[in-house]
Scaffold this active site. Structure first.
Site, mmCIF file in Angstrom:
data_model
loop_
_atom_site.group_PDB
_atom_site.id
_atom_site.type_symbol
_atom_site.label_atom_id
_atom_site.label_comp_id
_atom_site.label_asym_id
_atom_site.label_seq_id
_atom_site.Cartn_x
_atom_site.Cartn_y
_atom_site.Cartn_z
ATOM 1 N N GLU A 125 0.842 -1.189 0.000
ATOM 2 C CA GLU A 125 0.000 0.000 0.000
ATOM 3 C C GLU A 125 0.880 1.244 0.000
ATOM 4 O O GLU A 125 1.910 1.295 0.684
ATOM 5 C CB GLU A 125 -0.890 -0.011 1.244
ATOM 6 C CG GLU A 125 -1.829 1.175 1.356
ATOM 7 C CD GLU A 125 -2.603 1.171 2.665
ATOM 8 O OE1 GLU A 125 -3.645 1.854 2.727
ATOM 9 O OE2 GLU A 125 -2.165 0.501 3.629
ATOM 10 N N LYS A 172 -10.520 0.678 -0.977
ATOM 11 C CA LYS A 172 -10.383 0.442 0.462
ATOM 12 C C LYS A 172 -11.570 1.021 1.221
ATOM 13 O O LYS A 172 -11.914 2.195 1.071
ATOM 14 C CB LYS A 172 -9.074 1.061 0.966
ATOM 15 C CG LYS A 172 -8.778 0.805 2.435
ATOM 16 C CD LYS A 172 -7.432 1.420 2.816
ATOM 17 C CE LYS A 172 -7.098 1.182 4.282
ATOM 18 N NZ LYS A 172 -5.804 1.811 4.657
ATOM 19 N N CYS A 193 -4.750 -3.274 4.376
ATOM 20 C CA CYS A 193 -4.291 -2.764 5.660
ATOM 21 C C CYS A 193 -5.372 -2.779 6.747
ATOM 22 O O CYS A 193 -5.763 -3.825 7.235
ATOM 23 C CB CYS A 193 -3.696 -1.378 5.465
ATOM 24 S SG CYS A 193 -2.542 -0.877 6.779
#
Length: 379
Positions: free
Chosen positions: A88, A189, A221
Site C-alpha cells: 500500500e 479500500k 491494511c
C-alpha cells in the site's frame, strides 16, 4: 448478521531490532505439483520531495518507485513466480493531508467488471494512464499476476449530494493484472486509517479474482480489523488466498504485522500474501507469505534501510467445504493453565502477562477459559 469469531493467539513475535529473513529465494524456476509460487515485496518507498503541480510532474516523482517495482518483478519472473504483491502507498508514499495534495498523482481506473482493458496494449484508450500502463506491462512481460496499490480518481455528478466539490471521488485502490497485463480486479479500500486524502466508498466492495491456482480476495491494511470486506470474502465468496497490500505500522503487543497476518491465515484457513512498506523509523515493517500451517517466509528488519523480495512455493488450497480448522487446541478442555505473573493495561483493557525469563521456552497465559500459547527463542 452473525459473525464467527475464532480466537487464535499467535502474537508472540517480540522483536528487538532483530533481522529475520526466512528462506527468501528459491533457486531455479521449477514448481512442485499442487503448489504455486508467490512473491511479496517489502518496499522502501521514495517519497516525493515536493507536491507535484501537474500529472506529468507527479509521474516523474513516482517513477523511482516504479523502477524498483520493475527490478523486483523481473527477479520474481525469472524465478518463476506466478503472482507478486506490492505494498500500500508504495508508488507515492502516504504523506498527503488533503485530496488536492494527492490529486495529480491519481488516474482514472475503470471497473474491470464492466470494461475489458489491457493498458499495456491499449494505453491510449483512456487519458492519464501511464502508471497503469507501466504496471500492466510488468505483468505481461513477466507472465505474472501483479497486485499493486494505487489511487483511483472517479468522476461523479455534481447533482449527487455526496459528490465532492472537485467533481470526483478519490479512492485508495488495489488493482490486479493477469499474466497478459489485463486489468482483472479493482478494490476501493473501505476502512481508511486517517487517510484524509481519500474518500470512503458508500458500500463495501467484495472483490476477488480466479486463477489457475486458487481464488484470491483482496483488501487493504486497516480493513483486516473489520468484518467487511474480509469475512464475507471468506465465508460467502469462498476465497482460498488473500493478497494484502499494506502500510502497516507496528503497535505492540497486538498489532505486530507478522503476528497479526499469520494469525489471520491460520484462523481462517487461507494463504495470506502480505506486502508492507519498509520505513522502520516510523515502525513500518513486516511482510510475509503465510499459510494455515504457519509462515513460509517473512522479513522483519528494523535496522536496515532496504526492503526485501520474498519468493516461496505455496500449497494450493482446496477446502472441500471445510472452511475452518478443526484441530485447534482448547486449553480449557485439557486443563492446561499457568498463573500469570502480573497484570497491566493495554489500550485501556486489563490483560494478564507472563515474563519472558528464559532464552527458550514454551509458555501459556490465560484469562478465564481463553488461553494464548507462545513458543519462543531469543536471537
Amino acid at each position: 448478521m452473525v459473525t464467527k469469531i475464532i480466537s487464535v493467539c499467535l502474537f508472540g513475535f517480540m522483536f528487538f531490532n532483530i533481522v529475520h529473513v526466512s528462506e527468501m529465494l528459491l533457486l531455479g524456476t521449477s514448481r512442485k505439483s499442487g503448489f504455486y509460487k508467490a512473491a511479496v515485496f517489502e518496499h522502501a518507498v521514495i517519497f516525493p520531495e515536493k507536491r507535484a503541480s501537474s500529472y506529468d510532474e507527479a509521474v516523474s516523482q513516482m517513477f523511482p518507485n516504479l523502477d524498483e517495482y520493475k527490478r523486483q518483478a523481473d527477479i520474481a519472473g525469472t524465478l518463476g513466480a506466478d503472482i507478486i504483491v506490492f505494498p500500500e502507498d508504495g508508488i507515492y508514499g502516504y504523506l498527503f493531508a488533503t485530496p488536492s495534495d494527492i490529486e495529480n498523482y491519481l488516474e482514472y481506473i475503470p471497473d474491470p467488471a464492466q470494461v475489458d482493458w489491457t493498458p499495456c496494449t491499449e494505453h491510449l484508450r483512456y487519458e492519464r494512464t501511464k502508471i497503469q500502463t507501466f504496471l500492466s506491462c510488468l505483468a505481461k512481460n513477466n507472465s505474472i499476476y501483479l497486485v499493486a496499490n494505487y489511487g483511483d480518481k472517479q468522476p461523479c455528478q455534481k447533482t449527487d449530494p455526496s459528490c465532492p466539490k472537485n467533481g470526483h471521488f478519490q479512492y485508495n485502490t488495489n488493482i490486479v493484472f493477469d499474466r497478459n497485463g489485463k486489468l482483472i480486479a479493482r478494490y476501493h479500500k473501505q476502512n481508511l486509517y486517517f487517510e484524509t486524502q481519500f474518500n470512503t466508498p458508500t458500500t463495501p466492495e467484495f472483490i476477488y479474482f480466479d486463477t489457475e491456482f486458487g481464488r484470491f480476495g483482496t483488501f487493504t491494511c486497516f480493513d483486516i480489523l473489520f468484518h467487511d470486506p474480509a469475512i464475507p470474502l471468506i465465508e460467502k465468496y469462498n476465497v482460498t488466498d488473500i493478497v494484502f497490500p499494506t502500510a502497516w505500522m507496528d503497535a505492540l503487543p497486538f498489532f505486530s504485522a507478522i503476528g497479526y497476518h499469520s494469525s489471520f491465515a491460520l484462523a481462517y484457513n487461507v494463504n495470506f500474501l502480505s506486502a508492507n512498506l519498509h520505513y522502520p523509523e516510523e515502525r513500518f515493517q513486516g511482510s510475509g507469505i503465510y499459510t494455515p500451517e504457519g509462515a513460509l517466509a517473512f522479513y522483519y528488519n528494523r535496522s536496515s534501510p532496504n526492503g526485501r523480495l520474498l519468493v516461496k512455493e505455496v500449497p494450493i488450497l482446496n477446502h472441500n467445504g471445510n472452511r475452518y480448522r478443526t484441530n485447534m487446541i482448547s486449553f480449557a478442555e485439557t486443563g492446561i493453565f499457568k498463573n500469570y505473573d502480573f497484570q497491566g493495561k493495554v489500550f485501556w483493557d486489563t490483560y494478564n502477562f507472563v515474563s519472558l525469563k528464559s532464552e527458550k521456552d514454551n509458555l501459556i497465559v490465560c484469562q478465564g477459559d481463553l488461553c494464548c500459547s507462545l513458543r519462543m527463542k531469543r536471537d
